[in-house]
Design a protein around this motif. Structure first.
Motif, PDB file in Angstrom:
ATOM      1  N   LEU A  67      52.643  37.016  46.779  1.00 34.08           N
ATOM      2  CA  LEU A  67      52.684  36.256  48.095  1.00 34.08           C
ATOM      3  C   LEU A  67      53.206  37.047  49.168  1.00 34.08           C
ATOM      4  N   TRP A  68      53.523  38.304  49.023  1.00 34.62           N
ATOM      5  CA  TRP A  68      53.906  39.501  49.870  1.00 34.62           C
ATOM      6  C   TRP A  68      52.805  39.593  51.074  1.00 34.62           C
ATOM      7  N   THR A  69      53.150  39.461  52.229  1.00 38.61           N
ATOM      8  CA  THR A  69      51.883  40.123  53.280  1.00 38.61           C
ATOM      9  C   THR A  69      52.106  41.458  53.437  1.00 38.61           C
ATOM     10  N   MET A  70      51.436  42.413  53.006  1.00 37.64           N
ATOM     11  CA  MET A  70      51.769  43.940  52.905  1.00 37.64           C
ATOM     12  C   MET A  70      50.965  44.432  54.193  1.00 37.64           C
ATOM     13  N   PRO A  71      51.600  44.911  54.964  1.00 37.67           N
ATOM     14  CA  PRO A  71      51.092  45.611  56.406  1.00 37.67           C
ATOM     15  C   PRO A  71      49.816  46.287  56.295  1.00 37.67           C
ATOM     16  N   SER A  72      49.399  47.010  55.069  1.00 38.92           N
ATOM     17  CA  SER A  72      48.317  47.901  54.886  1.00 38.92           C
ATOM     18  C   SER A  72      47.207  47.069  54.582  1.00 38.92           C
ATOM     19  N   LEU A  77      46.878  37.927  55.363  1.00 37.73           N
ATOM     20  CA  LEU A  77      47.052  36.566  54.899  1.00 37.73           C
ATOM     21  C   LEU A  77      48.374  36.352  54.789  1.00 37.73           C
ATOM     22  N   ARG A  78      49.087  34.901  55.451  1.00 37.68           N
ATOM     23  CA  ARG A  78      50.424  35.040  55.369  1.00 37.68           C
ATOM     24  C   ARG A  78      50.520  33.473  54.546  1.00 37.68           C
ATOM     25  N   GLY A  79      51.775  33.332  53.929  1.00 35.88           N
ATOM     26  CA  GLY A  79      51.952  31.891  53.458  1.00 35.88           C
ATOM     27  C   GLY A  79      51.143  31.370  52.501  1.00 35.88           C
ATOM     28  N   GLN A  84      46.571  30.318  48.639  1.00 38.72           N
ATOM     29  CA  GLN A  84      44.926  29.643  48.501  1.00 38.72           C
ATOM     30  C   GLN A  84      43.817  30.743  48.182  1.00 38.72           C
ATOM     31  N   ARG A  85      44.039  31.987  48.899  1.00 39.88           N
ATOM     32  CA  ARG A  85      43.122  33.205  48.665  1.00 39.88           C
ATOM     33  C   ARG A  85      43.343  33.435  47.216  1.00 39.88           C
ATOM     34  N   LEU A  86      44.548  33.552  46.703  1.00 38.29           N
ATOM     35  CA  LEU A  86      44.573  34.020  45.323  1.00 38.29           C
ATOM     36  C   LEU A  86      44.071  33.094  44.339  1.00 38.29           C
ATOM     37  N   GLU A 149      62.500  38.434  52.091  1.00 34.65           N
ATOM     38  CA  GLU A 149      63.089  38.071  53.360  1.00 34.65           C
ATOM     39  C   GLU A 149      62.318  38.942  54.455  1.00 34.65           C
ATOM     40  N   VAL A 150      61.498  39.748  54.147  1.00 32.50           N
ATOM     41  CA  VAL A 150      60.769  40.614  55.010  1.00 32.50           C
ATOM     42  C   VAL A 150      59.114  40.391  54.998  1.00 32.50           C
ATOM     43  N   LEU A 151      58.731  40.061  53.487  1.00 30.81           N
ATOM     44  CA  LEU A 151      57.253  40.109  53.339  1.00 30.81           C
ATOM     45  C   LEU A 151      56.774  38.876  53.102  1.00 30.81           C
ATOM     46  N   LEU A 152      57.582  37.942  52.373  1.00 30.43           N
ATOM     47  CA  LEU A 152      57.199  36.724  51.948  1.00 30.43           C
ATOM     48  C   LEU A 152      57.381  35.617  53.000  1.00 30.43           C
ATOM     49  N   HIS A 153      56.176  35.265  53.591  1.00 34.39           N
ATOM     50  CA  HIS A 153      56.168  34.436  54.705  1.00 34.39           C
ATOM     51  C   HIS A 153      55.889  32.885  54.406  1.00 34.39           C
ATOM     52  N   PRO A 154      56.592  31.837  54.934  1.00 35.95           N
ATOM     53  CA  PRO A 154      56.234  30.541  54.351  1.00 35.95           C
ATOM     54  C   PRO A 154      55.136  29.840  55.081  1.00 35.95           C
ATOM     55  N   ASP A 155      54.361  30.264  56.167  1.00 35.80           N
ATOM     56  CA  ASP A 155      53.539  29.686  57.204  1.00 35.80           C
ATOM     57  C   ASP A 155      52.642  28.787  56.148  1.00 35.80           C
ATOM     58  N   PRO A 156      52.590  27.591  56.708  1.00 34.52           N
ATOM     59  CA  PRO A 156      52.807  27.016  57.689  1.00 34.52           C
ATOM     60  C   PRO A 156      54.213  26.033  57.748  1.00 34.52           C
ATOM     61  N   TYR A 157      54.949  26.283  56.882  1.00 36.08           N
ATOM     62  CA  TYR A 157      56.077  25.600  56.566  1.00 36.08           C
ATOM     63  C   TYR A 157      57.175  26.422  57.279  1.00 36.08           C
ATOM     64  N   PRO A 158      58.248  25.923  58.028  1.00 34.45           N
ATOM     65  CA  PRO A 158      59.425  26.636  58.701  1.00 34.45           C
ATOM     66  C   PRO A 158      60.113  27.491  57.915  1.00 34.45           C
ATOM     67  N   SER A 159      60.313  27.347  56.666  1.00 34.42           N
ATOM     68  CA  SER A 159      61.163  28.438  55.926  1.00 34.42           C
ATOM     69  C   SER A 159      60.491  28.222  54.471  1.00 34.42           C
TER      70      SER A 159
END
Length: 277
Positions: A67-72, A77-79, A84-86, A149-159
């Motif tokens: 679920l990490w969003t890798m910058p490269s 895709l986030r959260g 859902q893509r996976l 805390e840096v790479l796993l984003h919860p979008d669209p949830y607030p946390s």
């Protein structure tokens, strides 16, 4: 016919990727992959292509690394969109996910269903004296900070805690709808019980290891076996007559002394012939 499980393949490590390719075929058997395959879609695709060719059925649940969003990586895709893509990638290879109907185990034995779950964590695996809003501070005192805390984003949830709460409630509703005579094989990346998070070197990492909301699920939902990973400490434990299997492969330095990857597969069903008294 057997049900096997493994987790924490961490395919960004070349030795792990090479080991996966050496795994022989188990054409009559099913395999659970309990999260932390890798950090990229290409690593997930590699796992799926490799293992769906070797097992009759593959069942996947996400870990935190997938679920990490890798910058490269593009698309970025986030959260939930990444999750859902996976799921779509798994379905393209015929693998089952937490979003699919729970499959009935076709092997010998009583009526059982395999329950792949995506539940997350909410920082509740902490001592009672540590308030929720001080959990991260408590971990920082031991110089611990999970990359989530840096790479796993919860979008669209607030946390991430809110995402966890939503996932727990939706999964609970599905489990409550199971037939009363049906036993389960519960599968989640994270341990379901706080007591099973035993990390001697980094005990305060526990806050990134699950949720207390699932403490009684092994009993409430008639589990025969609970399958988890994340800890990189493969182990069989028993609680209330239920077998708990931690099935991690882990990083090369953690598994190579155990022999080849085939020896790291954990047999879930039929499993041991006897239970401890």
């Amino acid at each position: 016919m057997k049900l096997y499980a493994i987790s924490d393949l961490h395919l960004r490590h070349a030795d792990n990727k090479q080991a996966l390719q050496t795994l022989p075929a188990f054409p009559d058997d099913w395999l659970i992959v309990a999260g932390d395959v890798g950090e990229t879609l290409s690593e997930m695709d590699f796992m799926l292509r490799t293992l769906t060719a070797r097992f009759r059925q593959v069942i996947w649940v996400p870990g935190n690394h997938e679920l990490w969003t890798m910058p490269s990586e593009q698309p970025s895709l986030r959260g939930d969109a990444r999750y859902q893509r996976l799921v779509a990638l798994c379905r393209g290879h015929g693998a089952l996910t937490p979003e699919d109907p729970y499959p009935r185990w076709p092997g010998e034995g009583p009526h059982r269903v395999i329950v792949p779950m995506f539940l997350g964590y909410d920082y509740s695996f902490r001592p009672d004296h540590v308030p929720e809003d001080k959990a991260l501070e408590w971990a920082f005192e031991d110089d611990l900070l999970c990359t989530d805390e840096v790479l796993l984003h919860p979008d669209p949830y607030p946390s991430r805690s809110a995402w966890c709460a939503a996932r727990v409630e939706s999964t609970r509703a599905r489990l409550d709808a199971l037939p009363p005579g049906c036993s389960t094989i519960l599968v989640n990346h994270y341990p379901l019980r706080h007591e099973h998070v035993r990390l001697p070197r980094i005990p305060r990492f526990s806050i990134w290891c699950g949720t207390r909301r699932t403490e009684d699920w092994h009993a409430r939902y008639r589990a025969e076996v609970v399958v988890t990973g994340h800890l990189h400490i493969p182990l069989t434990q028993w609680r209330d007559g239920v077998r708990f299997e931690e099935v991690s492969l882990g990083y090369p330095m953690q598994w190579k002394h155990r022999g080849g990857i085939e020896r790291c597969l954990r047999e879930i069903l039929p499993g041991p012939a006897t239970r401890p008294l």
